[in-house]
Write a protein that holds these residues in place. Structure first.
Motif, PDB file in Angstrom:
ATOM      1  N   GLU A  82       9.250  17.984  -9.184  1.00  0.00           N
ATOM      2  CA  GLU A  82       8.560  18.670  -8.109  1.00  0.00           C
ATOM      3  C   GLU A  82       9.356  18.526  -6.819  1.00  0.00           C
ATOM      4  N   SER A  83       9.086  19.400  -5.862  1.00  0.00           N
ATOM      5  CA  SER A  83       9.881  19.423  -4.629  1.00  0.00           C
ATOM      6  C   SER A  83       9.818  18.094  -3.883  1.00  0.00           C
ATOM      7  N   SER A  84       8.635  17.461  -3.881  1.00  0.00           N
ATOM      8  CA  SER A  84       8.501  16.180  -3.178  1.00  0.00           C
ATOM      9  C   SER A  84       9.364  15.096  -3.820  1.00  0.00           C
ATOM     10  N   TYR A  85       9.495  15.151  -5.130  1.00  0.00           N
ATOM     11  CA  TYR A  85      10.350  14.185  -5.843  1.00  0.00           C
ATOM     12  C   TYR A  85      11.805  14.410  -5.472  1.00  0.00           C
ATOM     13  N   TRP A  86      12.257  15.657  -5.506  1.00  0.00           N
ATOM     14  CA  TRP A  86      13.645  15.967  -5.168  1.00  0.00           C
ATOM     15  C   TRP A  86      13.963  15.563  -3.734  1.00  0.00           C
ATOM     16  N   LYS A  87      13.072  15.898  -2.833  1.00  0.00           N
ATOM     17  CA  LYS A  87      13.304  15.579  -1.427  1.00  0.00           C
ATOM     18  C   LYS A  87      13.387  14.074  -1.219  1.00  0.00           C
ATOM     19  N   SER A  88      12.482  13.328  -1.861  1.00  0.00           N
ATOM     20  CA  SER A  88      12.465  11.866  -1.701  1.00  0.00           C
ATOM     21  C   SER A  88      13.730  11.247  -2.277  1.00  0.00           C
ATOM     22  N   LEU A  89      14.157  11.735  -3.443  1.00  0.00           N
ATOM     23  CA  LEU A  89      15.367  11.201  -4.068  1.00  0.00           C
ATOM     24  C   LEU A  89      16.584  11.458  -3.184  1.00  0.00           C
ATOM     25  N   LYS A  90      16.635  12.633  -2.588  1.00  0.00           N
ATOM     26  CA  LYS A  90      17.760  12.951  -1.707  1.00  0.00           C
ATOM     27  C   LYS A  90      17.793  12.010  -0.506  1.00  0.00           C
ATOM     28  N   ILE A  91      16.628  11.749   0.075  1.00  0.00           N
ATOM     29  CA  ILE A  91      16.566  10.839   1.222  1.00  0.00           C
ATOM     30  C   ILE A  91      17.085   9.457   0.841  1.00  0.00           C
ATOM     31  N   LEU A  92      16.658   8.942  -0.310  1.00  0.00           N
ATOM     32  CA  LEU A  92      17.089   7.614  -0.747  1.00  0.00           C
ATOM     33  C   LEU A  92      18.595   7.561  -0.956  1.00  0.00           C
ATOM     34  N   VAL A  93      19.156   8.597  -1.589  1.00  0.00           N
ATOM     35  CA  VAL A  93      20.602   8.599  -1.858  1.00  0.00           C
ATOM     36  C   VAL A  93      21.395   8.694  -0.564  1.00  0.00           C
ATOM     37  N   HIS A 115       0.847  -1.198   0.000  1.00  0.00           N
ATOM     38  CA  HIS A 115       0.000   0.000   0.000  1.00  0.00           C
ATOM     39  C   HIS A 115       0.883   1.250   0.000  1.00  0.00           C
ATOM     40  N   PRO A 116       1.563   1.534  -1.112  1.00  0.00           N
ATOM     41  CA  PRO A 116       2.435   2.715  -1.129  1.00  0.00           C
ATOM     42  C   PRO A 116       1.674   4.008  -0.873  1.00  0.00           C
ATOM     43  N   GLU A 117       0.409   4.058  -1.276  1.00  0.00           N
ATOM     44  CA  GLU A 117      -0.361   5.274  -1.062  1.00  0.00           C
ATOM     45  C   GLU A 117      -0.573   5.553   0.418  1.00  0.00           C
ATOM     46  N   LYS A 118      -0.489   4.509   1.256  1.00  0.00           N
ATOM     47  CA  LYS A 118      -0.656   4.673   2.696  1.00  0.00           C
ATOM     48  C   LYS A 118       0.673   4.866   3.413  1.00  0.00           C
ATOM     49  N   HIS A 119       1.710   4.166   2.949  1.00  0.00           N
ATOM     50  CA  HIS A 119       2.924   4.028   3.751  1.00  0.00           C
ATOM     51  C   HIS A 119       4.149   4.760   3.234  1.00  0.00           C
ATOM     52  N   LEU A 120       4.178   5.155   1.971  1.00  0.00           N
ATOM     53  CA  LEU A 120       5.412   5.700   1.413  1.00  0.00           C
ATOM     54  C   LEU A 120       5.846   6.979   2.125  1.00  0.00           C
ATOM     55  N   ASP A 121       4.920   7.896   2.360  1.00  0.00           N
ATOM     56  CA  ASP A 121       5.269   9.144   3.039  1.00  0.00           C
ATOM     57  C   ASP A 121       5.826   8.877   4.436  1.00  0.00           C
ATOM     58  N   SER A 122       5.186   7.953   5.172  1.00  0.00           N
ATOM     59  CA  SER A 122       5.654   7.629   6.527  1.00  0.00           C
ATOM     60  C   SER A 122       7.032   6.991   6.491  1.00  0.00           C
ATOM     61  N   ALA A 123       7.267   6.121   5.504  1.00  0.00           N
ATOM     62  CA  ALA A 123       8.565   5.463   5.386  1.00  0.00           C
ATOM     63  C   ALA A 123       9.659   6.473   5.080  1.00  0.00           C
ATOM     64  N   LEU A 124       9.391   7.401   4.193  1.00  0.00           N
ATOM     65  CA  LEU A 124      10.384   8.421   3.844  1.00  0.00           C
ATOM     66  C   LEU A 124      10.670   9.340   5.027  1.00  0.00           C
ATOM     67  N   ALA A 125       9.624   9.643   5.807  1.00  0.00           N
ATOM     68  CA  ALA A 125       9.820  10.475   6.995  1.00  0.00           C
ATOM     69  C   ALA A 125      10.732   9.771   7.993  1.00  0.00           C
ATOM     70  N   TYR A 126      10.532   8.470   8.160  1.00  0.00           N
ATOM     71  CA  TYR A 126      11.404   7.709   9.058  1.00  0.00           C
ATOM     72  C   TYR A 126      12.830   7.671   8.515  1.00  0.00           C
ATOM     73  N   MET A 127      12.987   7.438   7.225  1.00  0.00           N
ATOM     74  CA  MET A 127      14.313   7.351   6.623  1.00  0.00           C
ATOM     75  C   MET A 127      15.052   8.682   6.713  1.00  0.00           C
ATOM     76  N   GLU A 128      14.333   9.778   6.572  1.00  0.00           N
ATOM     77  CA  GLU A 128      14.977  11.087   6.691  1.00  0.00           C
ATOM     78  C   GLU A 128      15.496  11.312   8.103  1.00  0.00           C
ATOM     79  N   LYS A 129      14.773  10.794   9.084  1.00  0.00           N
ATOM     80  CA  LYS A 129      15.151  10.987  10.482  1.00  0.00           C
ATOM     81  C   LYS A 129      16.248  10.026  10.921  1.00  0.00           C
TER      82      LYS A 129
END
Length: 382
Positions: A325-336, A286-300
């Motif tokens: 878009e800003s959300s794409y850039w931010k997410s890519l940075k977190i992953l890298v 369920h990426p629509e439910k969990h992806l934002d939460s997962a990225l927030a955890y990974m950033e922290k």
């Protein structure tokens, strides 16, 4: 003839019930008794006014205990059918009486940051049916239960199907009248998402956090103490191990099936901390439910990210957020940054990143974190 009390095994893929068709026969006795969940019903099929001239039938779920008492006289002819469902779509559930209860109201009052519980199922199942249909394989009361939870509870709840085994042991001591009995520790041996996908990645986390005790004993099983003891049913297997002078040890294995319900609020972060691969399985479902939460955890927390997991998450990010878009850039940075936290540069991932840089014309100032990673990979940072 007669049959002692027993349960039918799944003789064909998708078998869910047994149909007994009694052909016209003259006999006495031979009552058919079906039992399930401490309830039983007796079918007397030897009526002299109808049995010699008409067909009679009895149908029951395959996991119901049933027995046929001995004939007292005459002969009975019967044909046995295995009822199987071979489709891939879930069937319509029966009328739902559970919606009138308080289960949903209780769930909606729970603290969603730390909620995990399981409900014993009334029927037995095969892993093949769970894998093919998920909660669509559930029968009767069990189906009503899943339908009530998915349709009546507020957002934020997820379901899993699990099979749990417990192996008890008993040592017969030659020198002591008292046998040494030890109750086994329940362990999840099979787990499935509600759509039937394998959930083995979540099993270790579930075994660690689910307390297999009745709720009345500070456990997480929604059942009374008596119901909890009864949910194990009859033994699945038993073996005797001979231990020399200590005497023989008997090991008896029991199994049960449960519907696990947990809140995805907070659970995902705890799962990320203990088993990131298990969390990834949950995110993909369920990426629509969990992806934002997962990225927030990974950033922290910046957990080390393998190259395979990077590719999986990057594809989810691409699907979820428009490029540039800003959300794409931010997410890519977190992953890298999480990929870099692993400490070992991966040439395959570096090639993907280098291709993105070249394809989009990203400057070093725009994507310093990507260029920094590329510089660690020989020949790919130029």
């Amino acid at each position: 003839g007669f049959f002692k009390k027993h349960r039918d095994t799944e003789k064909e893929d998708g078998m869910f019930a047994t149909l007994v068709v009694q052909l016209p026969s003259s006999f006495t006795g031979g009552s058919f008794i079906v039992s399930h969940n401490n309830h039983s019903r007796t079918f007397c099929l030897d009526d002299p006014a109808t049995a010699p001239y008409q067909c009679h039938y009895v149908a029951h779920y395959a996991d119901c205990e049933h027995e046929i008492l001995p004939l007292e006289s005459g002969v009975r002819l019967a044909v046995i059918y295995s009822l199987c469902y071979t489709g891939s779509e879930t069937t319509k559930p029966p009328p739902n009486d559970l919606s009138k209860g308080s289960l949903v109201a209780v769930m909606n009052r729970l603290n969603k940051s730390n909620s995990l519980f399981a409900i014993p199922l009334h029927h037995q199942y095969t892993m093949a049916s769970f894998a093919r249909l998920g909660v669509g394989a559930l029968k009767g009361w069990d189906r009503n239960l899943a339908t009530t939870i998915s349709g009546g509870a507020s957002d934020g709840w997820e379901m899993m199907l699990i099979k749990v085994e417990r192996t008890d042991s008993e040592l017969e001591d030659y020198y002591d009248d008292d046998d040494d009995f030890k109750e086994g520790v329940p362990e999840i041996v099979q787990s499935f998402h509600e759509d039937g996908r394998d959930a083995s990645a979540l099993r270790r986390w579930m075994n660690r956090h689910l307390k297999f005790k009745s709720c009345g004993d500070d456990g997480m099983i929604l059942a009374s103490k008596d119901s909890f003891d009864e949910m194990w049913g009859d033994e699945d297997s038993s073996r005797v191990l001979y231990m020399g002078n200590e005497g023989p040890r008997r090991e008896t294995t029991y199994s049960t099936y449960l519907l696990v319900v947990f809140s995805n609020h907070g659970v995902l972060e705890r799962l990320c901390r203990s088993d990131f691969n298990g969390a990834l399985s949950m995110i993909m479902m369920h990426p629509e439910k969990h992806l934002d939460s997962a990225l927030a955890y990974m950033e922290k927390a910046t957990p080390p990210l393998s190259s395979d997991n990077f590719v999986t998450l990057y594809e989810l990010v691409r699907s979820a957020y428009p490029e540039m878009e800003s959300s794409y850039w931010k997410s890519l940075k977190i992953l890298v940054l999480c990929l870099d936290a692993q400490g070992v540069a991966n040439s395959a991932v570096a090639a993907i990143l280098a291709s993105l840089v070249k394809q989009n014309g990203w400057t070093k100032e725009e994507t310093e974190y990507i260029h920094k990673y590329l510089e660690r990979c020989t020949g790919l940072g130029d």
